[in-house]
Enzyme design. Structure first.
Site, short mmCIF file in Angstrom:
data_model
loop_
_atom_site.label_atom_id
_atom_site.label_comp_id
_atom_site.label_asym_id
_atom_site.label_seq_id
_atom_site.Cartn_x
_atom_site.Cartn_y
_atom_site.Cartn_z
N GLY A 1 5.74 -15.72 23.85
CA GLY A 1 5.36 -17.23 23.62
C GLY A 1 4.51 -17.65 24.87
O GLY A 1 4.92 -18.77 25.50
N ASN B 1 1.70 -19.19 24.35
CA ASN B 1 1.46 -20.83 23.88
C ASN B 1 2.52 -21.38 24.21
O ASN B 1 2.24 -22.85 24.71
CB ASN B 1 0.82 -20.65 22.51
CG ASN B 1 -0.78 -20.15 22.56
OD1 ASN B 1 -1.58 -20.85 23.16
ND2 ASN B 1 -1.04 -19.27 21.84
N ARG C 1 6.77 -14.58 10.90
CA ARG C 1 7.21 -14.55 9.66
C ARG C 1 6.33 -15.58 8.88
O ARG C 1 5.82 -16.57 9.24
CB ARG C 1 8.75 -15.28 9.52
CG ARG C 1 9.62 -14.69 10.55
CD ARG C 1 10.19 -13.06 9.92
NE ARG C 1 10.27 -12.98 8.92
CZ ARG C 1 10.76 -11.69 8.22
NH1 ARG C 1 10.88 -10.81 9.10
NH2 ARG C 1 10.86 -11.64 6.88
N ILE C 2 6.04 -15.17 7.60
CA ILE C 2 5.31 -16.45 6.69
C ILE C 2 6.41 -17.24 6.18
O ILE C 2 7.48 -16.77 5.64
CB ILE C 2 4.78 -15.37 5.37
CG1 ILE C 2 3.50 -14.57 6.05
CG2 ILE C 2 4.19 -16.33 4.31
CD1 ILE C 2 2.96 -13.63 5.10
N HIS D 1 -4.13 -19.85 15.68
CA HIS D 1 -4.48 -18.81 15.18
C HIS D 1 -5.82 -18.02 15.79
O HIS D 1 -6.82 -18.84 16.14
CB HIS D 1 -4.89 -18.87 13.62
CG HIS D 1 -5.38 -17.56 12.88
ND1 HIS D 1 -4.27 -16.55 12.53
CD2 HIS D 1 -6.51 -17.10 12.45
CE1 HIS D 1 -4.99 -15.52 12.13
NE2 HIS D 1 -6.28 -16.04 12.02
N ASP E 1 -2.60 -19.32 6.64
CA ASP E 1 -3.80 -19.71 7.59
C ASP E 1 -4.96 -20.56 6.96
O ASP E 1 -5.99 -20.54 7.32
CB ASP E 1 -4.50 -18.35 8.35
CG ASP E 1 -3.37 -17.90 9.33
OD1 ASP E 1 -2.61 -18.40 9.77
OD2 ASP E 1 -3.58 -16.48 9.19
N GLU F 1 -7.13 -20.48 23.70
CA GLU F 1 -5.83 -21.09 23.06
C GLU F 1 -5.01 -21.96 23.98
O GLU F 1 -4.57 -23.03 23.49
CB GLU F 1 -5.06 -19.50 22.59
CG GLU F 1 -5.79 -18.88 21.54
CD GLU F 1 -4.84 -17.71 21.27
OE1 GLU F 1 -3.42 -18.07 21.34
OE2 GLU F 1 -5.16 -16.49 20.74
#
Length: 199
Positions: free
Chosen positions: A14, A16, A93-94, A111, A147, A176
């Site tokens: 993590g 970000n 996870r999607i 992304h 995305d 990012e």
């Protein structure tokens, strides 16, 4: 100023997430991080969040009979934290359509590519394999398509001779960390909405 309550979804360290936590420490930042949720109990980011006094939770999808049940439990946790905005930070996870629609316009993701190019995984290796000259990162709204949501902020990063996926990733990660707190600030302050991006 009423600060928006934000939860961050992670699967790993993590980085970000850490940047968003630091940004939210500023008294004039319009969002506060109230919880961090991971689909992996061993995610290092959970301990980092706890060190900052932030509520944490972990859920393993494998413990649930269906993705819907898993995501319903995620929603219960997020609602218990009274979350206004959800930030994905390396959440691997999607997410299902019902969950995404539940947070439509209030869930964002970072992304590592210039969307709509290079959706999905391994973006750095793919752009190098294609001989690309420019790469980058995008903060976008999350929609049911992978995305595919509207971009909020993008930064271009040149591909340099001799770049590897690792060197390219490291330079992009710097960007990012710069644009994700700014995108959250825009959304939490009301200066940005999905409607404004779409129109």
């Amino acid at each position: 100023m009423t600060r928006k309550k934000v939860a961050i979804l992670i699967s790993g360290r993590g980085s970000n997430m850490s940047v968003l936590i630091e940004a939210a420490k500023a008294p004039d930042y319009p969002a506060e991080i109230v919880g961090v949720l991971s689909n992996r109990a061993a995610a290092p980011g959970l301990e980092i969040a706890q060190q900052h006094g932030i509520a944490t939770a972990s859920l393993a999808q494998s413990k649930f009979l269906s993705r819907d049940m898993f995501e319903d439990t995620m929603t219960q946790i997020l609602e218990s934290w009274e979350v206004d905005i959800v930030c994905l930070a390396g959440f691997m996870r999607i997410l299902g359509e019902d969950f995404v629609n539940r947070w439509q316009g209030r869930m964002i993701n970072i992304h590592p590519s210039l969307l709509p190019d290079y959706r999905g995984l391994d973006t750095h290796a793919r752009v190098l394999a294609d001989g690309g000259k420019v790469h980058g990162c995008t903060v976008h709204f999350v929609t049911p398509g992978l995305d595919e949501g509207p971009a909020i902020l993008q930064v271009q990063v040149p591909v340099l001779p001799g770049d590897t996926p690792e060197t390219l990733s490291a330079r992009i990660l710097i960007e990012e960390h710069r644009i994700y707190p700014e995108a959250l600030r825009l959304l939490a302050s009301g200066d940005l909405s999905a409607d404004k991006v779409l129109n």
